[in-house]
Scaffold this motif. Structure first.
Motif, PDB file in Angstrom:
ATOM      1  N   CYS A 238       0.763  -1.532   0.077  1.00 23.65           N
ATOM      2  CA  CYS A 238       0.373  -0.045   0.122  1.00 23.65           C
ATOM      3  C   CYS A 238       0.815   1.466   0.282  1.00 23.65           C
ATOM      4  CB  CYS A 238      -0.879   0.134   1.470  1.00 23.65           C
ATOM      5  SG  CYS A 238      -1.335  -1.252   1.597  1.00 23.65           S
ATOM      6  N   SER A 243      -2.558   3.026   1.740  1.00 26.88           N
ATOM      7  CA  SER A 243      -2.033   2.199   3.340  1.00 26.88           C
ATOM      8  C   SER A 243      -3.676   3.304   4.083  1.00 26.88           C
ATOM      9  CB  SER A 243      -0.891   3.404   3.829  1.00 26.88           C
ATOM     10  OG  SER A 243      -0.584   4.775   3.950  1.00 26.88           O
ATOM     11  N   CYS A 246      -5.819   0.600   3.193  1.00 25.69           N
ATOM     12  CA  CYS A 246      -5.689  -0.427   3.402  1.00 25.69           C
ATOM     13  C   CYS A 246      -5.583  -0.597   4.872  1.00 25.69           C
ATOM     14  CB  CYS A 246      -4.120  -1.083   3.286  1.00 25.69           C
ATOM     15  SG  CYS A 246      -3.666  -1.368   1.416  1.00 25.69           S
ATOM     16  N   GLY A 247      -5.061   0.436   5.546  1.00 24.60           N
ATOM     17  CA  GLY A 247      -5.989   0.154   7.202  1.00 24.60           C
ATOM     18  C   GLY A 247      -6.703   0.614   7.521  1.00 24.60           C
ATOM     19  N   VAL A 260       3.130  -1.143   3.470  1.00 24.99           N
ATOM     20  CA  VAL A 260       3.172   0.359   3.486  1.00 24.99           C
ATOM     21  C   VAL A 260       4.034   0.366   3.244  1.00 24.99           C
ATOM     22  CG1 VAL A 260       1.148  -0.056   4.755  1.00 24.99           C
ATOM     23  CG2 VAL A 260       2.943   1.059   6.164  1.00 24.99           C
ATOM     24  N   SER A 263       3.529   6.612   3.618  1.00 26.52           N
ATOM     25  CA  SER A 263       2.704   6.220   4.428  1.00 26.52           C
ATOM     26  C   SER A 263       2.457   7.573   5.320  1.00 26.52           C
ATOM     27  CB  SER A 263       2.684   5.228   5.392  1.00 26.52           C
ATOM     28  OG  SER A 263       1.246   5.553   6.245  1.00 26.52           O
ATOM     29  N   MET A 266      -2.678   5.651   8.631  1.00 29.54           N
ATOM     30  CA  MET A 266      -3.291   4.403   8.210  1.00 29.54           C
ATOM     31  C   MET A 266      -4.871   4.635   9.386  1.00 29.54           C
ATOM     32  SD  MET A 266      -0.973   1.087   8.622  1.00 29.54           S
ATOM     33  CE  MET A 266      -1.656  -0.051   7.314  1.00 29.54           C
TER      34      MET A 266
END
Length: 348
Positions: A238, A243, A246-247, A260, A263, A266
């Protein structure tokens, strides 16, 4: 006093972001693309097979997969020919069928923005949605034989037009995925996934989680569809705003590793707050401009703790030679070597 302190934090966030980047004014507000794929209405009304087709909006990827397992190849090809945009974006459908459908959809498209995607008939396009700025996913490697499958989730300013641009190659999902696959090789596959509406520029969209929330739902549905089709995802990479996506998706992703890089946060205070069983990794180059963004979250602005900080609790990946925000997948870097080892399932 407490309210005053919080106000100062918010002002500091705005001031730092504007000063450390091109400023929020450079961003253009985006409307997240949601809902079923284009052509769904015609698909729902089609009884060519003498039976009801799975609903792209309501049926789960497992239900879609079960439907296609009950069809012979002639019936499958009939659906591809009649509804390429639906089949090509239908999570849970067989991947080879999606390749066929998207090749047909791209060939039939008259939009010059997508000509580069259709130029090479050998590309494995796993998703193609021409609406808005366009969304696309491409496979590098063979999903049918891969023991390990990775997905690359990009950050801001990515869409079908910039998916594989020739400038700043390793800042594109195609460039990142291609570089990772070249390093991991046979037995693996990497999917470049530009399947959500990304922020444009460094405006409020990039500082809030609205687009990431919509993107997280699309990412989990996409990976669930792959698992239902017999291709479980093992690692998710990510980048930048990706990211944040994705978090928010972490509790619902079934990958073994979540990585990640560059980033802004997240939307979690630490690894525990992600509520995932995946190993969580973080990489950040000291020269990455993302380090100028304050890692706080207040009143919807900011994305929280820096995943590369010791307090977050992620496993650190060496990235001191990544050279900025988009060099993490550049050949020869320590970060790419580590990414490849993780993608291949090595125990680090």
């Amino acid at each position: 006093m407490r309210r005053y302190a919080r106000t100062l934090v918010a002002v500091a966030l705005a001031t730092t972001v504007v000063a450390g980047t091109a400023g929020w004014a450079s961003g253009n507000a985006q409307q997240a693309l949601t809902g079923p794929p284009p052509g769904t209405a015609a698909w729902r009304a089609d009884h060519v097979l003498g039976r009801e087709l799975p609903d792209p909006e309501r049926d789960t990827p497992s239900e879609v997969s079960r439907f296609f397992r009950g069809l012979d190849d002639e019936d499958r090809q009939t659906l591809v020919t009649r509804h390429p945009l639906v089949v090509g974006n239908l999570d849970g459908a067989p991947v080879e069928l999606r390749y066929r459908a998207n090749a047909l959809a791209l060939k039939s498209s008259h939009d010059p923005r997508y000509a580069h995607l259709a130029a090479d008939g050998h590309r494995r396009i796993l998703a193609f949605d021409p609406r808005g700025r366009g969304q696309v996913a491409e496979v590098f490697g063979d999903l049918a034989t891969a023991r390990r499958v990775s997905v690359v989730v990009p950050g801001s300013d990515i869409d079908a037009g910039t998916f594989d641009r020739t400038t700043d190659v390793y800042g594109t999902p195609a460039g990142m995925a291609k570089s990772l696959y070249a390093r991991t090789g046979p037995g693996t596959a990497v999917i470049a996934w530009a399947g959500y509406t990304t922020p444009v520029g460094l405006g409020l969209d990039a500082a809030t989680g609205t687009l990431a929330e919509a993107g997280s739902a699309r990412l989990t549905h996409f990976t669930d569809g792959l698992a239902a089709a017999g291709v479980p995802v093992t690692t998710v990479f990510c980048h930048s705003y990706g990211s944040v996506v994705c978090g928010l998706a972490a509790p619902r992703l079934h990958a073994a590793d979540l990585v990640v890089l560059g980033s802004p946060g997240m939307r979690a205070d630490n690894v525990r707050a992600l509520h995932t069983d995946a190993r969580v990794w973080a990489a950040k180059d000291p020269g990455d401009w993302i380090g100028k963004v304050p890692h706080i979250e207040f009143a919807g602005l900011g994305h929280g703790t820096d995943p590369a900080s010791p307090d977050f609790g992620a496993r650190r990946i060496p990235a001191d030679d990544a050279e900025g925000h988009t060099g993490y997948f550049a050949p020869g870097t320590k970060s790419l070597r580590a990414f490849a080892a993780i993608a291949a399932g090595a125990v680090l």
